[in-house]
Design a protein around this motif. Structure first.
Motif, PDB file in Angstrom:
ATOM      1  N   LYS A   1     -14.558  26.557  42.868  1.00 56.67           N
ATOM      2  CA  LYS A   1     -15.706  25.760  43.333  1.00 56.67           C
ATOM      3  C   LYS A   1     -15.858  25.902  44.847  1.00 56.67           C
ATOM      4  O   LYS A   1     -16.958  26.103  45.361  1.00 56.67           O
ATOM      5  CB  LYS A   1     -15.492  24.286  42.977  1.00 56.67           C
ATOM      6  CG  LYS A   1     -16.649  23.411  43.403  1.00 56.67           C
ATOM      7  CD  LYS A   1     -16.350  21.945  43.228  1.00 56.67           C
ATOM      8  CE  LYS A   1     -15.807  21.359  44.509  1.00 56.67           C
ATOM      9  NZ  LYS A   1     -15.688  19.904  44.519  1.00 56.67           N
TER      10      LYS A   1
ATOM     11  N   TYR B   1     -16.880  29.632  45.876  1.00 55.76           N
ATOM     12  CA  TYR B   1     -18.229  29.976  45.402  1.00 55.76           C
ATOM     13  C   TYR B   1     -19.259  29.374  46.356  1.00 55.76           C
ATOM     14  O   TYR B   1     -20.263  29.984  46.690  1.00 55.76           O
ATOM     15  CB  TYR B   1     -18.474  29.433  43.997  1.00 55.76           C
ATOM     16  CG  TYR B   1     -17.821  30.201  42.865  1.00 55.76           C
ATOM     17  CD1 TYR B   1     -17.128  31.385  43.101  1.00 55.76           C
ATOM     18  CD2 TYR B   1     -17.892  29.737  41.557  1.00 55.76           C
ATOM     19  CE1 TYR B   1     -16.519  32.072  42.056  1.00 55.76           C
ATOM     20  CE2 TYR B   1     -17.289  30.425  40.507  1.00 55.76           C
ATOM     21  CZ  TYR B   1     -16.598  31.585  40.764  1.00 55.76           C
ATOM     22  OH  TYR B   1     -16.008  32.256  39.731  1.00 55.76           O
ATOM     23  N   ARG B   2     -18.988  28.125  46.764  1.00 52.94           N
ATOM     24  CA  ARG B   2     -19.934  27.453  47.660  1.00 52.94           C
ATOM     25  C   ARG B   2     -19.871  28.023  49.068  1.00 52.94           C
ATOM     26  O   ARG B   2     -20.888  28.368  49.664  1.00 52.94           O
ATOM     27  CB  ARG B   2     -19.621  25.955  47.708  1.00 52.94           C
ATOM     28  CG  ARG B   2     -19.981  25.259  46.425  1.00 52.94           C
ATOM     29  CD  ARG B   2     -19.686  23.781  46.504  1.00 52.94           C
ATOM     30  NE  ARG B   2     -20.109  23.127  45.276  1.00 52.94           N
ATOM     31  CZ  ARG B   2     -20.080  21.837  45.068  1.00 52.94           C
ATOM     32  NH1 ARG B   2     -19.646  21.026  46.007  1.00 52.94           N
ATOM     33  NH2 ARG B   2     -20.484  21.331  43.924  1.00 52.94           N
TER      34      ARG B   2
ATOM     35  N   TYR C   1      -9.282  26.397  39.379  1.00 54.90           N
ATOM     36  CA  TYR C   1     -10.590  25.776  39.166  1.00 54.90           C
ATOM     37  C   TYR C   1     -11.128  25.165  40.454  1.00 54.90           C
ATOM     38  O   TYR C   1     -12.318  25.242  40.733  1.00 54.90           O
ATOM     39  CB  TYR C   1     -10.504  24.686  38.094  1.00 54.90           C
ATOM     40  CG  TYR C   1     -10.344  25.223  36.704  1.00 54.90           C
ATOM     41  CD1 TYR C   1     -11.376  25.101  35.775  1.00 54.90           C
ATOM     42  CD2 TYR C   1      -9.174  25.853  36.310  1.00 54.90           C
ATOM     43  CE1 TYR C   1     -11.228  25.604  34.495  1.00 54.90           C
ATOM     44  CE2 TYR C   1      -9.013  26.351  35.033  1.00 54.90           C
ATOM     45  CZ  TYR C   1     -10.044  26.229  34.129  1.00 54.90           C
ATOM     46  OH  TYR C   1      -9.904  26.726  32.870  1.00 54.90           O
ATOM     47  N   TYR C   2     -10.248  24.500  41.233  1.00 53.89           N
ATOM     48  CA  TYR C   2     -10.735  23.876  42.464  1.00 53.89           C
ATOM     49  C   TYR C   2     -11.173  24.926  43.485  1.00 53.89           C
ATOM     50  O   TYR C   2     -12.261  24.840  44.056  1.00 53.89           O
ATOM     51  CB  TYR C   2      -9.673  22.948  43.094  1.00 53.89           C
ATOM     52  CG  TYR C   2     -10.134  22.621  44.483  1.00 53.89           C
ATOM     53  CD1 TYR C   2     -11.292  21.857  44.677  1.00 53.89           C
ATOM     54  CD2 TYR C   2      -9.529  23.186  45.600  1.00 53.89           C
ATOM     55  CE1 TYR C   2     -11.810  21.639  45.932  1.00 53.89           C
ATOM     56  CE2 TYR C   2     -10.041  22.967  46.863  1.00 53.89           C
ATOM     57  CZ  TYR C   2     -11.176  22.193  47.028  1.00 53.89           C
ATOM     58  OH  TYR C   2     -11.697  21.994  48.265  1.00 53.89           O
TER      59      TYR C   2
ATOM     60  N   CYS D   1     -24.029  20.975  46.209  1.00 56.68           N
ATOM     61  CA  CYS D   1     -24.786  20.336  45.134  1.00 56.68           C
ATOM     62  C   CYS D   1     -26.230  20.125  45.586  1.00 56.68           C
ATOM     63  O   CYS D   1     -26.465  19.624  46.697  1.00 56.68           O
ATOM     64  CB  CYS D   1     -24.195  18.970  44.816  1.00 56.68           C
ATOM     65  SG  CYS D   1     -22.946  19.047  43.561  1.00 56.68           S
TER      66      CYS D   1
END
Ligand code: FES
Length: 252
Positions: A95, A98-99, A91-92, A108
């Motif tokens: 993120k 993807y960024r 999960y980490y 963000c």
């Protein structure tokens, strides 16, 4: 209902009203994750210099068909999919990459490339990210092998042995264990799908385990990076010693 305002400026890649250096967050991902990906791929295909004395590189553990009886390529390729799958679906890391690599979004409240339609992880290939919980079971098996390797790193030619490599292996297995124990999926297995922690004695003990998993989970990002560096460095050290570029520094 409260109105939620986004600081992202619509319709422009990288556009934002943020004033901080939001792109800095991606730097370690480009350098560390990108560098690790290249190094690990080269090492996995190399098929050599993966063991010396009591040390076996974590990239090659468990070692299967080292004698090339049924598999003529690097033994690491037989097992690569499992640790790789576990990290890639984490999960980490999802993120993070993807960024950093997909700019989806870059950070963000920062605009992403135009024309993208958000589908979450409901369609191929990203729906495969849901395999993480199954990769976790394989990761637990691999961790047992790596613990065995770390213990064996202290035993050489029938005697107790402690070299710099033994310490590197020990640190590595501790960090890998912390990474796995702080996994979101493991936390869900331990304490998920329960409406009442205090209803039964078994649920009470699950609550205790869930609290420990939750406290480790708060540091999952830290363990993800530290274990990535340690596993790469453990392999690098074995390679250096196996090629004769350095000698293992014997402590005891
Ligand atoms: Fe990162 Fe499971 S969420 S290892």
């Amino acid at each position: 209902m409260a109105e939620i305002k986004s600081s992202a400026v619509q319709g422009g890649f990288g556009r934002t009203e943020r004033r901080d250096a939001w792109w800095v967050e991606s730097l370690p991902v480009w350098i560390l994750l990108g560098g690790f990906g290249i190094y690990a791929t080269l090492r996995a295909f190399e098929g050599d210099f993966y063991s010396w004395g009591p040390y076996l590189s974590p990239f090659y553990s468990p070692l299967i068909d080292a004698g090339h009886h049924f598999w003529k390529w690097s033994p690491a390729l037989l097992i690569l999919a499992f640790p790789l799958g576990f990290r890639m679906t984490c999960y980490y890391y999802r993120k993070a990459y993807y960024r950093a690599f997909f700019a989806d979004p870059p950070a963000c409240a920062v605009g992403e490339p135009a024309g993208r339609k958000y589908r979450g992880e409901t369609k191929f290939p990203f729906i495969l990210q849901n395999l993480h919980r199954y990769f976790l079971y394989f990761a637990i098996i691999f961790l047992i092998f790596l613990w065995k390797d770390a213990i064996e790193a202290f035993w050489y030619e029938g005697h107790f042995y402690m070299g710099l490599g033994s310490i590197i292996f020990l640190v590595n297995i501790i960090l890998l264990s912390l990474y796995l124990l702080s996994c979101h999926s493991l936390r869900h297995i331990v304490g998920g799908k329960l409406d009442c922690f205090s209803c039964t004695a078994a649920n009470k003990s699950r609550h205790g385990a869930w609290k420990k998993a939750s406290s480790l989970n708060e540091r999952h990002m830290l363990f993800a990076w530290c274990s990535l560096v340690s596993v790469g460095f453990a392999d690098f050290y074995v390679r250096m010693v196996a090629t004769g570029l350095i000698k293992d520094f014997r402590i005891l």
